[in-house]
Design a protein around this motif. Structure first.
Motif, PDB file in Angstrom:
ATOM      1  N   LYS A   2      11.332  92.944  95.902  1.00 35.98           N
ATOM      2  CA  LYS A   2      12.412  92.119  95.658  1.00 35.98           C
ATOM      3  C   LYS A   2      12.377  89.964  96.135  1.00 35.98           C
ATOM      4  N   VAL A   4      14.340  86.513  94.872  1.00 36.76           N
ATOM      5  CA  VAL A   4      16.301  86.451  94.320  1.00 36.76           C
ATOM      6  C   VAL A   4      15.213  85.155  93.655  1.00 36.76           C
ATOM      7  N   PHE A  28      14.805  89.066 101.431  1.00 36.57           N
ATOM      8  CA  PHE A  28      13.421  89.406 100.171  1.00 36.57           C
ATOM      9  C   PHE A  28      12.732  88.814 100.073  1.00 36.57           C
TER      10      PHE A  28
END
Length: 164
Positions: A2, A4, A28
């Protein structure tokens, strides 16, 4: 993974920005601080200076990367193989603009999610614009920015006062 993308001008990077980045780094796997060139905004610092300052401030964070960009945000997001954009909301006045931008970005790419975080109460009032104003008039910015940023701000403010 993940990843970002936290985009902004970061002119300068404030303790409020830093708070959001540190909190996002816990949520994240990787945070990419995307420093926009933003020549039309007339930033105090060049994009390279802002990137260097951010890298100094965030050097202790192994899952944070600082990158410049000068294209459409969604193009940068795709280049970084990401699908999430982080935006900060300090006050209700930020919401309307951010909500509109989120709608535009989602309209252009429905696969990109926009996540909002609010800064901690102790830094919620800090704005880069106000920090620059304080620095311009020789005020103490040490509560609002990292020492490296404060030193750079003081030098740049002195230059700008001399040029004015």
């Amino acid at each position: 993974m993940k990843r970002v993308i936290y985009p902004g001008t970061f002119d300068p990077l404030t303790r409020g920005h830093e708070d959001l980045i540190r909190r996002a780094a816990r949520l994240f796997d990787e945070v990419v601080l995307a420093v926009a060139e933003s020549k039309r905004k007339g930033p105090w610092f060049t994009v390279d200076e802002r990137v260097a300052l951010a890298r100094t401030v965030l050097a202790d964070m192994p899952n944070v990367r600082v990158e410049p960009f000068s294209c459409l945000l969604l193009d940068f997001v795709r280049q970084q193989d990401a699908h999430i954009i982080l935006r900060g909301l300090r006050a209700a006045s930020d919401f309307e603009y951010e909500f509109q931008m989120a709608g535009m970005n989602r309209g252009m790419d429905p696969n990109v999610e926009i996540v909002f975080l609010t800064p901690s109460e102790r830094v919620m009032f800090i704005s880069a614009t106000i920090v620059r104003e304080v620095a311009f008039f020789g005020g103490d910015t040490s509560r609002f920015v990292h020492p490296a940023v404060g030193d750079a701000l003081a030098r740049r403010a002195a230059e700008r006062r001399g040029a004015g």
